[in-house]
Design a protein around this motif. Structure first.
Motif, PDB file in Angstrom:
ATOM      1  N   LYS A   1      37.640 -39.290 -13.150  1.00 54.63           N
ATOM      2  CA  LYS A   1      36.466 -39.037 -13.989  1.00 54.63           C
ATOM      3  C   LYS A   1      35.344 -38.420 -13.169  1.00 54.63           C
ATOM      4  O   LYS A   1      34.651 -37.485 -13.612  1.00 54.63           O
ATOM      5  CB  LYS A   1      36.008 -40.343 -14.630  1.00 54.63           C
ATOM      6  CG  LYS A   1      34.853 -40.168 -15.599  1.00 54.63           C
ATOM      7  CD  LYS A   1      34.510 -41.491 -16.263  1.00 54.63           C
ATOM      8  CE  LYS A   1      33.366 -41.311 -17.249  1.00 54.63           C
ATOM      9  NZ  LYS A   1      33.000 -42.597 -17.898  1.00 54.63           N
ATOM     10  N   ARG A   2      35.163 -38.942 -11.948  1.00 54.59           N
ATOM     11  CA  ARG A   2      34.132 -38.396 -11.078  1.00 54.59           C
ATOM     12  C   ARG A   2      34.438 -36.925 -10.700  1.00 54.59           C
ATOM     13  O   ARG A   2      33.545 -36.095 -10.631  1.00 54.59           O
ATOM     14  CB  ARG A   2      33.998 -39.276  -9.825  1.00 54.59           C
ATOM     15  CG  ARG A   2      32.829 -38.859  -8.924  1.00 54.59           C
ATOM     16  CD  ARG A   2      32.502 -39.935  -7.900  1.00 54.59           C
ATOM     17  NE  ARG A   2      33.664 -40.322  -7.123  1.00 54.59           N
ATOM     18  CZ  ARG A   2      34.328 -41.477  -7.254  1.00 54.59           C
ATOM     19  NH1 ARG A   2      33.926 -42.363  -8.171  1.00 54.59           N
ATOM     20  NH2 ARG A   2      35.378 -41.769  -6.498  1.00 54.59           N
TER      21      ARG A   2
ATOM     22  N   GLU B   1      30.475 -26.033 -12.508  1.00 55.22           N
ATOM     23  CA  GLU B   1      30.526 -24.953 -13.499  1.00 55.22           C
ATOM     24  C   GLU B   1      29.148 -24.678 -14.088  1.00 55.22           C
ATOM     25  O   GLU B   1      28.735 -23.511 -14.243  1.00 55.22           O
ATOM     26  CB  GLU B   1      31.517 -25.311 -14.604  1.00 55.22           C
ATOM     27  CG  GLU B   1      32.970 -25.320 -14.152  1.00 55.22           C
ATOM     28  CD  GLU B   1      33.907 -25.771 -15.263  1.00 55.22           C
ATOM     29  OE1 GLU B   1      33.378 -26.148 -16.350  1.00 55.22           O
ATOM     30  OE2 GLU B   1      35.124 -25.768 -15.054  1.00 55.22           O
ATOM     31  N   LEU B   2      28.433 -25.758 -14.405  1.00 53.04           N
ATOM     32  CA  LEU B   2      27.078 -25.577 -14.939  1.00 53.04           C
ATOM     33  C   LEU B   2      26.165 -24.943 -13.899  1.00 53.04           C
ATOM     34  O   LEU B   2      25.317 -24.105 -14.220  1.00 53.04           O
ATOM     35  CB  LEU B   2      26.513 -26.931 -15.386  1.00 53.04           C
ATOM     36  CG  LEU B   2      27.166 -27.567 -16.613  1.00 53.04           C
ATOM     37  CD1 LEU B   2      26.619 -28.979 -16.843  1.00 53.04           C
ATOM     38  CD2 LEU B   2      26.944 -26.710 -17.851  1.00 53.04           C
ATOM     39  N   HIS B   3      26.334 -25.353 -12.652  1.00 52.17           N
ATOM     40  CA  HIS B   3      25.521 -24.781 -11.579  1.00 52.17           C
ATOM     41  C   HIS B   3      25.803 -23.284 -11.421  1.00 52.17           C
ATOM     42  O   HIS B   3      24.868 -22.474 -11.259  1.00 52.17           O
ATOM     43  CB  HIS B   3      25.813 -25.529 -10.274  1.00 52.17           C
ATOM     44  CG  HIS B   3      24.942 -25.095  -9.137  1.00 52.17           C
ATOM     45  ND1 HIS B   3      23.589 -25.381  -9.080  1.00 52.17           N
ATOM     46  CD2 HIS B   3      25.223 -24.372  -8.003  1.00 52.17           C
ATOM     47  CE1 HIS B   3      23.080 -24.872  -7.975  1.00 52.17           C
ATOM     48  NE2 HIS B   3      24.069 -24.251  -7.301  1.00 52.17           N
ATOM     49  N   MET B   4      27.077 -22.898 -11.497  1.00 52.92           N
ATOM     50  CA  MET B   4      27.462 -21.484 -11.389  1.00 52.92           C
ATOM     51  C   MET B   4      26.928 -20.688 -12.582  1.00 52.92           C
ATOM     52  O   MET B   4      26.441 -19.556 -12.430  1.00 52.92           O
ATOM     53  CB  MET B   4      28.977 -21.357 -11.283  1.00 52.92           C
ATOM     54  CG  MET B   4      29.552 -21.893  -9.970  1.00 52.92           C
ATOM     55  SD  MET B   4      31.358 -21.831  -9.908  1.00 52.92           S
ATOM     56  CE  MET B   4      31.628 -20.079 -10.057  1.00 52.92           C
TER      57      MET B   4
ATOM     58  N   LEU C   1      32.133 -33.724 -11.421  1.00 53.46           N
ATOM     59  CA  LEU C   1      31.719 -32.800 -10.361  1.00 53.46           C
ATOM     60  C   LEU C   1      32.113 -31.357 -10.695  1.00 53.46           C
ATOM     61  O   LEU C   1      31.355 -30.410 -10.446  1.00 53.46           O
ATOM     62  CB  LEU C   1      32.336 -33.229  -9.021  1.00 53.46           C
ATOM     63  CG  LEU C   1      31.766 -34.513  -8.395  1.00 53.46           C
ATOM     64  CD1 LEU C   1      32.582 -34.915  -7.171  1.00 53.46           C
ATOM     65  CD2 LEU C   1      30.300 -34.315  -8.021  1.00 53.46           C
ATOM     66  N   ARG C   2      33.325 -31.211 -11.244  1.00 57.71           N
ATOM     67  CA  ARG C   2      33.784 -29.874 -11.620  1.00 57.71           C
ATOM     68  C   ARG C   2      32.901 -29.296 -12.731  1.00 57.71           C
ATOM     69  O   ARG C   2      32.512 -28.109 -12.698  1.00 57.71           O
ATOM     70  CB  ARG C   2      35.241 -29.929 -12.062  1.00 57.71           C
ATOM     71  CG  ARG C   2      35.819 -28.543 -12.357  1.00 57.71           C
ATOM     72  CD  ARG C   2      37.329 -28.567 -12.484  1.00 57.71           C
ATOM     73  NE  ARG C   2      37.772 -29.498 -13.520  1.00 57.71           N
ATOM     74  CZ  ARG C   2      38.401 -30.637 -13.287  1.00 57.71           C
ATOM     75  NH1 ARG C   2      38.655 -31.022 -12.029  1.00 57.71           N
ATOM     76  NH2 ARG C   2      38.772 -31.423 -14.275  1.00 57.71           N
ATOM     77  N   LYS C   3      32.571 -30.137 -13.683  1.00 61.11           N
ATOM     78  CA  LYS C   3      31.684 -29.673 -14.762  1.00 61.11           C
ATOM     79  C   LYS C   3      30.296 -29.338 -14.234  1.00 61.11           C
ATOM     80  O   LYS C   3      29.672 -28.349 -14.639  1.00 61.11           O
ATOM     81  CB  LYS C   3      31.598 -30.758 -15.841  1.00 61.11           C
ATOM     82  CG  LYS C   3      30.850 -30.328 -17.085  1.00 61.11           C
ATOM     83  CD  LYS C   3      30.937 -31.393 -18.165  1.00 61.11           C
ATOM     84  CE  LYS C   3      30.232 -30.931 -19.428  1.00 61.11           C
ATOM     85  NZ  LYS C   3      30.286 -31.972 -20.491  1.00 61.11           N
TER      86      LYS C   3
END
Length: 235
Positions: free
Chosen positions: A21-22, A31-34, A26-28
């Motif tokens: 879940k973590r 993605e939001l940061h990118m 982190l992946r999400k």
């Protein structure tokens, strides 16, 4: 013994689920940061482009479209020259009947009469109008060509005075055109008839025009005063 093994497996499964879940979070987050960085970059580019557009001349879009059209025309001319074709003919073949009819209607709607600017322009317009009315008599031209031969085309050594006798039809056409010009000119500069019985209350023509304007606007207010002055009873 089985219950003990199950208790030992549960913490491991819970830890793995939490780690997964973590990792998803982190992946999400990445993605939001990118996406945020990409949006910031695009926004900056748009701001720069808008600043460039604001600094351009007001008619830049029209100039740009004109330059692009001229480049396309040049490329089309080169292609036609390479194929041995006439560009003007190819251009006319590509024009649809609807476009040709629309351009013809637009041309007819335009008013060629731009009004009076100076006497030279008025003289040129008169010359163009008269030349458009000329309808050459090709049959008479061929007769004159057979009659005079090369003498029909004068040179610097030719004696022109008194050698040309106009035809009766040509003279009649010229007279009719002159009469039309006189009639048209009279409509534009029609003089008012002079009344010998009218009272002379002016000292020159300019003063007469002024008095007529004053009478037209203020005559009904000054009629009684004028009558009293004429009778000598004005106070």
């Amino acid at each position: 013994g089985s219950s003990g093994s199950e208790d030992e497996a549960r913490p491991g499964t819970a830890a793995a689920a939490a780690a997964q879940k973590r990792e998803q979070q982190l992946r999400k987050f990445r993605e939001l940061h990118m996406k945020r960085n990409e949006a910031r970059k695009l926004n900056h580019q748009e701001v720069v482009e808008e600043d460039k557009r604001l600094k351009l001349p007001a008619n830049w879009e029209a100039k740009k479209a004109r330059l692009e059209w001229e480049l396309k025309v040049e490329e089309k001319k080169k292609e036609c020259a390479a194929r041995g074709e006439d560009y003007e003919r190819v251009k006319l073949l590509e024009i649809s009947a609807e476009d040709a009819e629309r351009w013809e209607r637009k041309k007819r709607r335009k008013n060629p009469d731009l009004g009076f600017s100076d006497y030279a322009a008025a003289q040129l317009r008169q010359y163009q109008r008269l030349t458009r009315q000329i309808k050459p008599d090709l049959e008479q031209y061929e007769k004159l060509k057979e009659q005079y031969g090369e003498a029909l085309y004068p040179t610097s050594d030719s004696l022109l005075h008194g050698t040309h006798v106009p035809s009766k039809e040509g003279v009649d056409r010229m007279v009719a055109d002159l009469e039309k010009q006189i009639e048209k000119r009279e409509k534009y500069s029609r003089r008012r008839p002079y009344n010998d019985d009218a009272d002379i209350d002016y000292i020159n023509e300019r003063n007469a025009k002024f008095n007529k304007k004053a009478e037209r606007f203020y005559g009904k207010y000054t009629a009684e005063i004028k009558q009293n002055l004429e009778r000598g009873t004005a106070v």
